[in-house]
Design an enzyme around this catalytic site. Structure first.
Site, short mmCIF file in Angstrom:
data_model
loop_
_atom_site.label_atom_id
_atom_site.label_comp_id
_atom_site.label_asym_id
_atom_site.label_seq_id
_atom_site.Cartn_x
_atom_site.Cartn_y
_atom_site.Cartn_z
N CYS A 63 0.83 -1.21 0.00
CA CYS A 63 0.00 0.00 0.00
C CYS A 63 0.87 1.26 0.00
CB CYS A 63 -0.98 -0.01 1.18
SG CYS A 63 -2.29 -1.26 0.96
N CYS A 158 -5.85 -5.46 4.51
CA CYS A 158 -5.36 -6.02 5.78
C CYS A 158 -5.80 -5.14 6.95
CB CYS A 158 -3.83 -6.13 5.77
SG CYS A 158 -3.18 -7.23 4.51
N CYS A 191 -6.12 -4.48 -2.43
CA CYS A 191 -4.88 -5.24 -2.23
C CYS A 191 -4.00 -5.03 -3.45
CB CYS A 191 -5.20 -6.71 -1.98
SG CYS A 191 -3.79 -7.63 -1.35
N CYS A 232 -18.73 -3.20 -15.84
CA CYS A 232 -17.61 -3.97 -16.40
C CYS A 232 -17.58 -3.89 -17.93
CB CYS A 232 -17.77 -5.42 -15.96
SG CYS A 232 -16.48 -6.48 -16.62
N CYS A 257 -16.95 -12.79 -20.73
CA CYS A 257 -17.02 -12.58 -19.28
C CYS A 257 -16.04 -13.49 -18.55
CB CYS A 257 -18.45 -12.88 -18.81
SG CYS A 257 -18.67 -12.86 -17.02
N CYS A 263 -14.56 -14.72 -11.42
CA CYS A 263 -14.64 -13.27 -11.23
C CYS A 263 -15.59 -12.91 -10.09
CB CYS A 263 -15.10 -12.59 -12.52
SG CYS A 263 -15.02 -10.80 -12.40
N CYS A 272 -12.79 0.50 -10.11
CA CYS A 272 -11.68 0.10 -11.00
C CYS A 272 -11.99 0.19 -12.50
CB CYS A 272 -11.22 -1.33 -10.68
SG CYS A 272 -10.80 -1.61 -8.98
N CYS A 284 -7.52 -5.30 -13.61
CA CYS A 284 -7.48 -6.77 -13.61
C CYS A 284 -8.31 -7.39 -14.73
CB CYS A 284 -7.94 -7.29 -12.25
SG CYS A 284 -6.95 -6.63 -10.89
N CYS A 291 -11.73 -10.54 -11.48
CA CYS A 291 -11.64 -9.67 -10.31
C CYS A 291 -11.59 -10.59 -9.09
CB CYS A 291 -12.88 -8.77 -10.23
SG CYS A 291 -13.12 -7.99 -8.62
N CYS A 294 -10.80 -7.87 -4.17
CA CYS A 294 -9.81 -7.56 -3.13
C CYS A 294 -10.22 -6.43 -2.20
CB CYS A 294 -8.44 -7.29 -3.76
SG CYS A 294 -8.26 -5.68 -4.55
#
Lengths: 362, 515
Positions: A63, A158, A191, A232, A257, A263, A272, A284, A291, A294
């Protein structure tokens, strides 16, 4: 490279000065606490920077690396223009005893005013002995630093929910910050966490002097309010029941897909697909990977490469409507809640497409 | 009377690390490397779907996640019997190379430079270069605005510190450029990785992503910028320092270490996972004998735990059979790191080990010219040289991608099997070892670079490479132990993946501030 935002600013000289000062401060071993003072003295400006204490626990430093990838504003500019990093193990000059002293001083001097950023989960097993810094447990350091913090921000999954170190069987009993200290914690999971999410959340706090609107998991709505699946670029493939079945394959006339490869888009909330990662380079799903969800408290929801229940059910239905029989590769259970309406709609749409194809309708 | 120096935490490295040394007569007599974090990722892997290993273990480290994922998918390739197509192999090499470049640039400029520069020399710069004048004026303004307080905590420059005003000012200017360059290398990785840190495109049998012409172009364009920076700024700076102002430090062999070097090799040129056909070579060197590079034999790797907080019954095992059974109360132990040994010996890993094993002509010419290998300074030279070699090779590799050709050869999870992924991370040899039973991971062990370098003593009492490198280091002024951090940082420690924990030290005699 022309930076429009920069070109339009009126205070280029001051900003470039500050950028240099930030870089130099890091290099000269300046205590960050002092830099705003210097900047103020040199420029006759008020010292209005936000003190930040950044603690590292059961983490991988990912991070921090992500934060350093901040594109606009760049990390040096950010650290000086907006923030005053009082303590940060990877970036600060001081080590050892002096670093720990700097932490104590910052907590006293900026009592009630600093933002506490926590990176990494908190291991609580055996009184937290599995992570120590300067002889103290990370758990006790977070508890102490949170006492007089204006805001507590958990950066990364985390710190937000436990993340990977808390995955079954959670050997060191890792927990997210909110679970350990209670109260309001702003969670910026991921993450790693995207640099824009970190920067944007902190700037939002500074602008409005309060935490942004949070969802039920303590995440800022502006970044975590929208479902990945709904936004998406491969959504068309889902609607038409066209799935990527093997890694590395692409479908000829549609973005297939990634649902069959596990995913987590339908159960994941983050921006994202629009924001993209690493200065707009990629993300991703665009990289033909599923995906992993995360940013969710359930991460890592294992096994990662098997379709989630709702999607498995939908794949089954849409494939049945394609007269291809059922799919033998998925052992997923088909019970439980199903995104019935969406699945039904998709299957109906797909069946309609099939019918048009058969009838030769353009 | 020996004096104890403890530095906890050491900053400007990756992860949680502490060192404890005893100084007598201005020289380090004894040293211990310690770390302060245990997460148990190997334990988490047990019983899981083998395909999840790469995702879980890449989180070992946010600085070298691509390398952990690389080692993990290579052990999966082997266990699954999956032959990786050329495109998949090349994309993995490009992702790995991007991670190396980002890590090396960051290490030299942002983590290390402070150990060698007398920053205050900038004020004396009186040249005419506008960029350097700008840097000078900022520093002068800082000094004028405050007092000397902000320049502490910081060690005092010693006889090895570089104090030439033009050189120091130039280095600061380059430091600023390097911030942007390391970010660019991360973007380059994301083109074929999806995102960074923790990229997502590695799977058993290859990669998920297509090498489309636009991606190739976007990658190549960033790579060319980075090559320019590496050749004309980074490498020049390092060679200038190494052959000029820091030559005396090198000649004194400060930070020499154990003299044994291990490389697994990296960047597959033929069959994926074949460590005998790699751009950087695999092999072992013993006792500093550069004339004899021994072929790598993975059976010679094992780990000992006499001085580590693990049950003694787990000592001496090959990683396939390795166990992770914590025993935090064990008498005599001082680290969570196990002590990996190759053929029974401690081994230095990292850029210097790789270069000495690879023996590329340009680098060996440098070795012969400078003599006095190894040293802390030599590690920086090897790192920069390697960065140039890798970046230029990547330009060739990106041209070998074939859009439209396969990138992955996916295989189902086998009922049982085992695999070993031996690769190099920026910091050194990295091994992942997985055993599959009943479609699940039965055992997973990682032997990481910093475990090799920062390992504690082994069952025979032989110290690890960093500990040996510290012993004998000159510390003429115990109040200013600058050589200690120079040595530790020359190994580029990355402790997040080297699991261990420190016990509270109640009998400390002295604590130090080291910057």
């Amino acid at each position: 490279m022309i930076d429009l935002a920069r070109a339009l600013r009126k205070d280029i000289s001051r900003r470039s000065f500050i950028k240099y000062s930030a870089t130099l401060a890091a290099m000269l071993g300046l205590s960050d606490a002092f830099v705003p003072k210097i900047a103020a003295a040199v420029e006759g400006m008020a010292n209005g920077k936000q003190p930040v204490i950044w603690l590292h626990g059961a983490e991988c430093t990912g991070c921090t690396v992500s934060f350093a990838n901040s594109h606009h504003p760049g990390v040096a500019e950010l650290v000086l223009d907006t923030l005053s990093l009082q303590y940060h193990e990877t970036l600060m000059a001081a080590s050892g005893h002096v670093a720990e002293k700097a932490l104590e001083e910052a907590m006293t001097r900026f009592k009630g005013k600093y933002i506490l950023v926590v990176e990494g989960a908190i291991p609580v097993k055996d009184d937290g002995i599995y992570c120590r810094i300067g002889g103290k447990t990370f758990k006790s350091k977070v508890e102490e630093a949170a006492t007089n913090a204006a805001y507590v921000v958990a950066v990364g999954t985390c710190a937000s929910f436990g993340g990977i170190p808390a995955a079954d069987p959670n050997p060191t009993q890792c927990k997210g910050v909110a679970d350990v200290i209670g109260g309001t914690v702003v969670n910026i999971p991921g993450c790693p966490a995207h640099p824009d999410w970190i920067v944007g959340t902190i700037v939002s706090i500074l602008l409005f002097n309060k935490v942004p609107e949070l969802d039920k998991h303590g995440r800022p709505m502006p970044f975590f309010g929208k479902q990945i699946h709904e936004n998406c670029p491969r959504r068309g493939g889902y609607e038409q029941g066209r799935f990527i079945k093997k890694f590395g394959e692409e479908l000829p006339n549609i973005e297939g897909c990634m649902g069959a490869k596990g995913c987590r888009g339908p159960i994941t909330y983050a921006d994202c697909p629009h924001r993209l990662w690493n200065a707009g380079t990629n993300f991703c799903i665009a990289a033909s990977a599923p995906c992993a969800g995360c940013v969710e408290p359930s991460f890592p929801k294992l096994p990662l490469y098997e379709p989630i229940e709702e999607v498995a059910k939908f794949i089954e239905e849409s494939e049945a409507s394609q007269d291809q029989g059922s799919i033998s590769t998925f052992a997923a259970s088909l019970g439980g809640a199903v995104a019935g309406a969406a699945a039904g709609a998709g299957a109906v749409y797909f069946a309609g497409e099939k019918a048009r194809e058969k009838e030769g309708v353009e | 009377m020996a004096q104890k120096i403890v530095v906890d935490p050491i900053t400007r490295i990756e992860g949680h690390l502490a060192i404890e040394v005893e100084v007598e007569g201005g020289v380090v007599k004894d040293a211990k490397c310690k770390g302060t974090l245990f997460r148990g990722l190997e334990i988490i892997c047990q019983g899981k779907d083998p395909r999840d290993a790469a995702v879980l273990t890449s989180r070992s480290c946010g600085v070298c996640p691509a390398e952990h994922a690389h080692a993990s998918v290579q052990q999966l390739d082997m266990a699954f019997g999956a032959e990786v197509p050329d495109n998949g192999r090349i994309i993995r090499n490009l992702v790995a190379g991007s991670n190396f470049i980002a890590s090396h640039i960051l290490h030299f400029y942002h983590l290390t430079a402070l150990d060698y520069l007398d920053i205050m020399a900038i004020a004396q710069y009186n040249g005419a270069d506008p960029a350097l004048l700008k840097v000078r004026d900022k520093v002068v303004a800082l000094v004028k605005a405050g007092d000397t307080a902000p320049f502490t905590p910081r060690y005092n420059p010693d006889q090895f510190s570089v104090a030439d005003p033009t050189v120091v000012t130039t280095a600061v200017h380059h430091y600023i450029q390097a911030l942007e360059m390391r970010k660019k290398a991360q973007e380059m990785l994301a083109i074929f990785g999806g995102k960074m840190p923790h990229h997502v495109t590695y799977v058993a049998g290859g990669v998920t992503i297509q090498p489309t012409p636009d991606r190739i172009a976007a990658f190549r364009s960033r790579l060319l910028e980075l090559i320019d920076f590496i050749n004309n700024v980074y490498l020049k700076d390092v060679l200038y320092f190494g052959t000029g102002p820091l030559k005396p430090l090198h000649d004194m062999k400060v930070g020499a270490g154990c003299g044994n070097f291990l490389s697994y090799g990296n960047f597959d040129l033929g069959k994926s996972g074949d460590f005998n056909n790699r751009f950087l070579k695999a092999g072992a060197i013993f006792n500093g004998d550069l004339t004899k590079v021994n072929p790598l034999d993975p059976d010679k790797i094992h780990e000992e735990v006499k001085y580590s907080w693990y049950e003694n019954t787990t000592t001496g095992k090959h990683p396939y059979e390795g166990e992770t059974k914590p025993d935090a109360k064990k008498e005599g132990a001082y680290s969570w790191l196990k002590a990996p040994r190759y053929d029974g010996k401690p081994m230095e890993v990292g850029p210097l080990a790789r270069q000495l094993v690879t023996q590329e002509k340009g680098f060996m010419d440098l070795v012969n010219k400078l003599g006095a290998w190894p040293s802390a300074v030599a590690r920086h030279a090897a790192r920069a040289w390697e960065c140039k070699l890798i970046a230029e090779a990547m330009l060739k590799w990106v041209g070998e991608l074939k859009p439209g050709e396969p990138v992955c050869n996916e295989k189902p999870v086998p009922e049982k099997g085992r695999g070993m992924g031996l690769v190099e991370a920026a910091r050194g040899a990295l091994g992942h070892f997985g055993v599959i039973e009943n479609y699940k991971i039965r055992n997973y062990q990682m032997v990481v670079p910093t475990t090799w370098n920062c390992s504690p003593a082994d069952d025979e009492g032989v110290k690890g490479p960093v500990e040996q490198a510290l012993i004998g280091a000159p510390v003429p002024d115990p109040e200013n132990p600058i050589n200690l951090v120079r040595i530790v940082r020359s190994f580029d420690p990355c402790v997040a993946c080297a699991v261990h924990l420190i016990h509270p030290d109640t009998n400390e005699i002295k604590k130090f501030r080291v910057v």
